[in-house]
Design a protein around this motif. Structure first.
Motif, short mmCIF file in Angstrom:
data_model
loop_
_atom_site.label_atom_id
_atom_site.label_comp_id
_atom_site.label_asym_id
_atom_site.label_seq_id
_atom_site.Cartn_x
_atom_site.Cartn_y
_atom_site.Cartn_z
N ALA A 171 -5.12 0.56 -0.46
CA ALA A 171 -5.36 -0.43 0.59
C ALA A 171 -6.86 -0.73 0.70
N GLU A 172 -7.71 0.28 0.60
CA GLU A 172 -9.15 0.07 0.65
C GLU A 172 -9.62 -0.74 -0.56
N PRO A 201 0.81 -1.22 0.00
CA PRO A 201 0.00 0.00 0.00
C PRO A 201 0.83 1.26 0.00
N THR A 202 2.10 1.21 0.38
CA THR A 202 2.94 2.40 0.42
C THR A 202 3.48 2.76 -0.95
N PHE A 258 -3.69 4.94 0.87
CA PHE A 258 -4.86 4.50 1.62
C PHE A 258 -5.95 4.00 0.68
N GLN A 259 -6.13 4.69 -0.45
CA GLN A 259 -7.16 4.27 -1.41
C GLN A 259 -6.83 2.89 -1.97
N LEU A 297 -0.12 10.22 0.39
CA LEU A 297 -0.64 9.25 1.35
C LEU A 297 -2.07 8.84 1.05
N PRO A 298 -2.96 9.73 0.66
CA PRO A 298 -4.33 9.28 0.35
C PRO A 298 -4.37 8.24 -0.76
#
Length: 228
Positions: free
Chosen positions: A89-90, A33-34, A86-87, A82-83
Motif C-alpha cells: 500500500a505504501e 493491498p490485502t 502495508f508495504q 500483514l506487513p
C-alpha cells in the motif's frame, strides 16, 4: 505474540513501474493491498472465520470448541503477512505520480497511433469507396439469391402440401370404403345370426306345440276311459 513458525514470504517489487512503450502493468498488482505476493490476506481471514464457524458448538451454550493449534497457526500466517500488505500500500502511494505519468504517456502514444491510422484511412478513401461499391453489389446479389431460394422453398412447400392433401383424401376415401365394407359385413353376419336364431326358435315352438298336442290327447284318453 508470534509462534515459532514463520511462512515463506515473497517481497513485492519496490519500483511498481512498467517498461518503455508498454501500459503500466503494476497497477492491477497493487490494486488490492490485502493480496501479497505469496498470500491472499482476505482469503486467509476468510479461512480464519471458517475455522471458527466450522468448529463444533457446545450444546445449550453460545460457546464453540476451537482447535487451538489450527487457530493460532492461521493467526500467525495472517499476522506475519500483514506487513507485506502495508508495504505494498505504501508503494502504491509512493509511486502514484510515476504510475499516473506512465499511464498518461501510454495514452498519448495510443492517441498518436490512432491519429496516424486515421490519416492512413483517409488516404485510402479510394480503396474504401471501391470496397463499399463491391460490398453493395455483393449485398444485392445475396438478396437476390435469398429471394430465389425463398421462392423455390415456398413452391416446394406448396407442392408437398398439395401431395399431402391428395394422400389424405385417398386415405379418407379408402377408410370410408373399408368402414362401409365392414358395416355391410357386420349387417350380413347379424342377419345370418338372427335368421339362425329364428329357425331355432321356430323348431322349438313346433316341438312345444307337438308336446302340448300330445299332452292334450293323453288327457282326453284318460277322461274318456274314466267315463266309460
Amino acid at each position: 505474540m508470534l509462534r515459532q513458525q514463520e511462512p515463506t514470504r515473497i517481497e513485492p517489487d519496490s519500483t511498481g513501474l512498467g517498461t518503455e512503450n508498454e501500459p503500466p502493468q503494476n497497477t492491477a498488482a497493487f490494486g488490492d493491498p490485502t493480496r501479497t505476493a505469496g498470500v491472499d490476506i482476505q482469503r486467509e481471514l476468510n479461512r480464519l472465520e471458517e475455522i471458527v464457524l466450522d468448529s463444533p458448538r457446545i450444546p445449550l451454550t453460545r460457546r464453540t470448541l476451537v482447535d487451538e493449534e489450527q487457530l493460532l497457526d492461521q493467526l500467525d500466517l495472517v499476522r506475519l503477512n500483514l506487513p507485506i500488505a502495508f508495504q505494498e500500500a505504501e508503494t502504491i502511494i509512493r509511486h502514484k505520480d510515476d504510475l499516473l505519468q506512465e499511464a498518461e504517456l501510454y495514452a498519448q502514444e495510443v492517441i498518436e497511433a490512432a491519429e496516424q491510422r486515421a490519416a492512413e484511412i483517409l488516404n485510402d478513401m479510394g480503396l474504401l469507396q471501391q470496397a463499399k461499391i463491391e460490398a453493395d453489389q455483393l449485398r444485392q446479389q445475396v438478396l437476390l439469391d435469398c429471394e430465389a431460394i425463398q421462392q423455390a422453398t415456398l413452391a416446394e412447400v406448396e407442392q408437398i402440401r398439395y401431395q399431402a392433401q391428395e394422400e389424405l383424401e385417398e386415405m379418407r376415401v379408402r377408410a370410408m370404403a373399408e368402414c362401409e365394407e365392414i358395416q355391410n359385413g357386420a349387417d350380413d353376419y347379424a342377419d345370418q345370426v338372427l335368421d339362425n336364431i329364428e329357425h331355432k326358435l321356430s323348431d322349438m315352438l313346433r316341438v312345444i306345440r307337438n308336446g302340448r298336442d300330445q299332452l292334450d290327447s293323453v288327457s282326453a284318453s284318460h277322461i274318456n276311459h274314466n267315463n266309460g
